[in-house]
Design an enzyme around this catalytic site. Structure first.
Site, PDB file in Angstrom:
ATOM      1  N   ASP A 149      -7.706  12.416  27.550  1.00  0.00           N
ATOM      2  CA  ASP A 149      -8.569  13.174  28.456  1.00  0.00           C
ATOM      3  C   ASP A 149      -7.727  14.111  29.323  1.00  0.00           C
ATOM      4  OD1 ASP A 149     -10.653  11.644  27.485  1.00  0.00           O
ATOM      5  OD2 ASP A 149     -10.572  10.209  29.146  1.00  0.00           O
TER       6      ASP A 149
HETATM    7  N1  URA Z   1      -9.246   6.238  26.737  1.00  0.00           N
HETATM    8  C1  URA Z   1      -9.762   7.027  27.713  1.00  0.00           C
HETATM    9  O1  URA Z   1     -10.730   6.671  28.357  1.00  0.00           O
HETATM   10  N2  URA Z   1      -9.158   8.206  27.934  1.00  0.00           N
HETATM   11  C2  URA Z   1      -8.078   8.637  27.280  1.00  0.00           C
HETATM   12  O2  URA Z   1      -7.573   9.729  27.553  1.00  0.00           O
HETATM   13  C3  URA Z   1      -7.543   7.799  26.285  1.00  0.00           C
HETATM   14  C4  URA Z   1      -8.151   6.613  26.029  1.00  0.00           C
END
Ligand code: URA
Length: 237
Positions: free
Chosen positions: A103
């Site tokens: 993310d």
């Molecule tokens: N899980 C999440 O919630 N975000 C990420 O960036 C990676 C795994």
């Protein structure tokens, strides 16, 4: 492959610049000056030199990036800064892409490569390859949570997660944990904690199958993988 494409992909400039190099007689293939870009060469077998320097052709590139928060895991975006923008332009020539997504606000280990086979291998849930995250959680994390993660959780869309290994590092009004999952659903770690009524405050990927993010690689920095690392990742099952 075409000589001009090979030279351009190897960092000798745009097709136009490469055309100029060729015109000036600065390129030799097996000791013969070649002036025509569309000539075909064998990157593995032919001895190609530019101004006396041998051109070493690599088909695949592999980079380990310490992703900072604030950049997106995409190859291009008209609005946001992407992880590709963190690479020097010469390292972008072979069109690497991020293996899986972190993310925008997640930090940590991100592999960038143009080796689609390896990317698929690492991402396929069939292969059970563990991805380990460090996270800060807004509440106490308990042994019951550990058990629930081990048994699999039901996410907001009804999906039942595969068993995940939750290690509690510190617990209290805020907690610190490490979580290893073998799949990569959208916002998976955050949604797993949401399913038990808790919130991820900070998230960082620290390892893939024991292959760890270097401590000395600062946020936004990257490096090439060694041959040993590439071999290790390819043989993971
Ligand atoms: N899980 C999440 O919630 N975000 C990420 O960036 C990676 C795994």
């Amino acid at each position: 492959m075409r000589l001009d494409k090979l030279l351009s992909n190897s960092g000798y400039g745009s097709r136009k610049e490469v055309k100029q190099l060729l015109k000036l007689g600065q390129v030799t293939v097996n000791d013969q000056v070649i002036r025509i870009g569309k000539e075909h060469v064998n990157p593995e077998g032919d001895a190609i030199f530019v101004n006396g320097d041998q051109v070493i052709y690599e088909e695949f590139v592999y980079y380990l990036l310490h992703k900072p928060a604030g950049v997106i895991s995409a190859t291009e975006d008209f609005k946001e800064k992407t992880v590709l923008d963190l690479l020097r332009s010469s390292d972008q020539l072979k069109a690497p892409f991020p293996v899986g997504r972190l993310d925008k606000d997640t930090e940590g280990l991100l592999l960038l490569t143009n080796d689609g086979k390896l990317a698929h291998h690492l991402l396929s849930p069939k292969n059970d390859i563990g991805k380990t995250y460090f996270a800060k959680i807004d509440q106490e994390v308990t042994e019951e949570d550990q058990l629930a993660f081990k048994q699999g959780l039901i996410l907001d869309d009804g999906y039942q997660t595969k068993p995940a290994d939750l290690v509690i590092l510190e617990t209290g009004s805020n907690s610190e944990i490490e979580l290893t999952i073998t799949e990569g659903k959208f916002h998976q770690v955050k949604r797993m904690f949401e399913s038990i009524g808790k919130r991820v405050l900070y998230l960082k990927r620290i390892a893939i199958a024991g292959w760890k993010l270097d401590e000395e690689l600062k946020k936004g920095e990257y490096r090439r993988l060694s041959e040993a690392e590439i071999t290790y990742l390819k043989q993971l099952k």
